[in-house]
Design a protein around this motif. Sequence first.
Motif, PDB file in Angstrom:
ATOM      1  N   TRP A  77       0.867  -1.174   0.000  1.00 25.63           N
ATOM      2  CA  TRP A  77       0.000   0.000   0.000  1.00 25.63           C
ATOM      3  C   TRP A  77       0.903   1.222   0.000  1.00 25.63           C
ATOM      4  CZ3 TRP A  77      -4.218   1.042   4.260  1.00 25.63           C
ATOM      5  CH2 TRP A  77      -4.900   2.227   3.975  1.00 25.63           C
ATOM      6  N   VAL A  78       0.850   1.970  -1.074  1.00 21.78           N
ATOM      7  CA  VAL A  78       1.627   3.201  -1.169  1.00 21.78           C
ATOM      8  C   VAL A  78       0.649   4.362  -1.244  1.00 21.78           C
ATOM      9  CG1 VAL A  78       3.308   4.528  -2.498  1.00 21.78           C
ATOM     10  CG2 VAL A  78       3.558   2.055  -2.311  1.00 21.78           C
ATOM     11  N   LEU A  79       0.849   5.356  -0.400  1.00 14.20           N
ATOM     12  CA  LEU A  79       0.029   6.555  -0.387  1.00 14.20           C
ATOM     13  C   LEU A  79       0.876   7.706  -0.902  1.00 14.20           C
ATOM     14  CD1 LEU A  79      -2.370   7.787   2.307  1.00 14.20           C
ATOM     15  CD2 LEU A  79      -0.566   9.314   1.534  1.00 14.20           C
ATOM     16  N   LEU A  80       0.360   8.410  -1.892  1.00 10.65           N
ATOM     17  CA  LEU A  80       1.043   9.568  -2.461  1.00 10.65           C
ATOM     18  C   LEU A  80       0.154  10.782  -2.233  1.00 10.65           C
ATOM     19  CD1 LEU A  80       3.457  10.636  -4.117  1.00 10.65           C
ATOM     20  CD2 LEU A  80       2.181  10.056  -6.178  1.00 10.65           C
ATOM     21  N   ASP A  81       0.639  11.737  -1.440  1.00  5.19           N
ATOM     22  CA  ASP A  81      -0.129  12.938  -1.094  1.00  5.19           C
ATOM     23  C   ASP A  81       0.202  14.046  -2.080  1.00  5.19           C
ATOM     24  OD1 ASP A  81      -1.352  15.161   0.023  1.00  5.19           O
ATOM     25  OD2 ASP A  81      -0.680  14.734   2.059  1.00  5.19           O
ATOM     26  N   LEU A  82      -0.798  14.397  -2.890  1.00  5.74           N
ATOM     27  CA  LEU A  82      -0.641  15.455  -3.885  1.00  5.74           C
ATOM     28  C   LEU A  82      -1.406  16.704  -3.461  1.00  5.74           C
ATOM     29  CD1 LEU A  82      -1.163  13.194  -7.017  1.00  5.74           C
ATOM     30  CD2 LEU A  82       1.016  13.894  -5.982  1.00  5.74           C
ATOM     31  N   ASN A  83      -1.723  16.824  -2.189  1.00  4.12           N
ATOM     32  CA  ASN A  83      -2.468  17.911  -1.587  1.00  4.12           C
ATOM     33  C   ASN A  83      -3.948  17.848  -1.960  1.00  4.12           C
ATOM     34  OD1 ASN A  83      -2.941  20.142   0.030  1.00  4.12           O
ATOM     35  ND2 ASN A  83      -2.480  21.593  -1.588  1.00  4.12           N
ATOM     36  N   ASP A  84      -4.313  18.195  -3.194  1.00  6.59           N
ATOM     37  CA  ASP A  84      -5.720  18.151  -3.605  1.00  6.59           C
ATOM     38  C   ASP A  84      -6.202  16.728  -3.839  1.00  6.59           C
ATOM     39  OD1 ASP A  84      -5.906  20.920  -3.527  1.00  6.59           O
ATOM     40  OD2 ASP A  84      -5.332  21.148  -5.619  1.00  6.59           O
ATOM     41  N   ILE A  85      -5.280  15.823  -4.090  1.00  6.68           N
ATOM     42  CA  ILE A  85      -5.599  14.420  -4.334  1.00  6.68           C
ATOM     43  C   ILE A  85      -4.674  13.558  -3.487  1.00  6.68           C
ATOM     44  CG2 ILE A  85      -5.547  12.538  -6.029  1.00  6.68           C
ATOM     45  CD1 ILE A  85      -6.289  14.565  -8.174  1.00  6.68           C
ATOM     46  N   ILE A  86      -5.257  12.555  -2.858  1.00  4.34           N
ATOM     47  CA  ILE A  86      -4.449  11.536  -2.190  1.00  4.34           C
ATOM     48  C   ILE A  86      -4.631  10.252  -2.986  1.00  4.34           C
ATOM     49  CG2 ILE A  86      -4.143  10.112  -0.132  1.00  4.34           C
ATOM     50  CD1 ILE A  86      -4.797  12.540   1.545  1.00  4.34           C
ATOM     51  N   LEU A  87      -3.518   9.692  -3.433  1.00  4.76           N
ATOM     52  CA  LEU A  87      -3.514   8.464  -4.225  1.00  4.76           C
ATOM     53  C   LEU A  87      -3.185   7.284  -3.327  1.00  4.76           C
ATOM     54  CD1 LEU A  87      -3.442   6.836  -6.902  1.00  4.76           C
ATOM     55  CD2 LEU A  87      -1.027   7.510  -7.081  1.00  4.76           C
ATOM     56  N   HIS A  88      -4.030   6.256  -3.395  1.00  7.20           N
ATOM     57  CA  HIS A  88      -3.805   5.002  -2.684  1.00  7.20           C
ATOM     58  C   HIS A  88      -3.557   3.924  -3.733  1.00  7.20           C
ATOM     59  CE1 HIS A  88      -5.323   6.495   1.213  1.00  7.20           C
ATOM     60  NE2 HIS A  88      -6.186   7.169   0.484  1.00  7.20           N
TER      61      HIS A  88
END
Length: 122
Positions: A77-88
């Motif tokens: 499980w990798v979470l990428l925080d793009l501020n307006d979008i959080i990608l799981h």
Amino acid sequence: MELETLKQLVVTTLDDMKGQDIKTIDVRGKSSITDMMVIVTGNSNRHVKSLADAVELAVKEAGVQPLGIEGDAQSDWVLLDLNDIILHVMLASTRDYYNLEKLWEVGEGLPQSRPSMLGTPD
């Protein structure tokens, strides 16, 4: 970058990298930390990492600096925080276990207010 443009970039990148079951969830009004979540399944630990890396590279090339990345070491499980979008980005078993779609979609389609059952005449 505008939310819709960023969302399209993320989804297109995931699709190009053969991400499976890409789901976008609008969480405006439900979360104060982001506007949208994108959830995608990878078919192996290596694929999960590759999907997250590809999105990170694509958004950086578009001028968006990710705020952070979590879970890269385990890669289930990798979470990428793009501020307006959080990608799981998750393995299928991890996605099934945590069922984020159900968590964030609770209440969708329900009326905004319910009549009280207290004090209603029979």
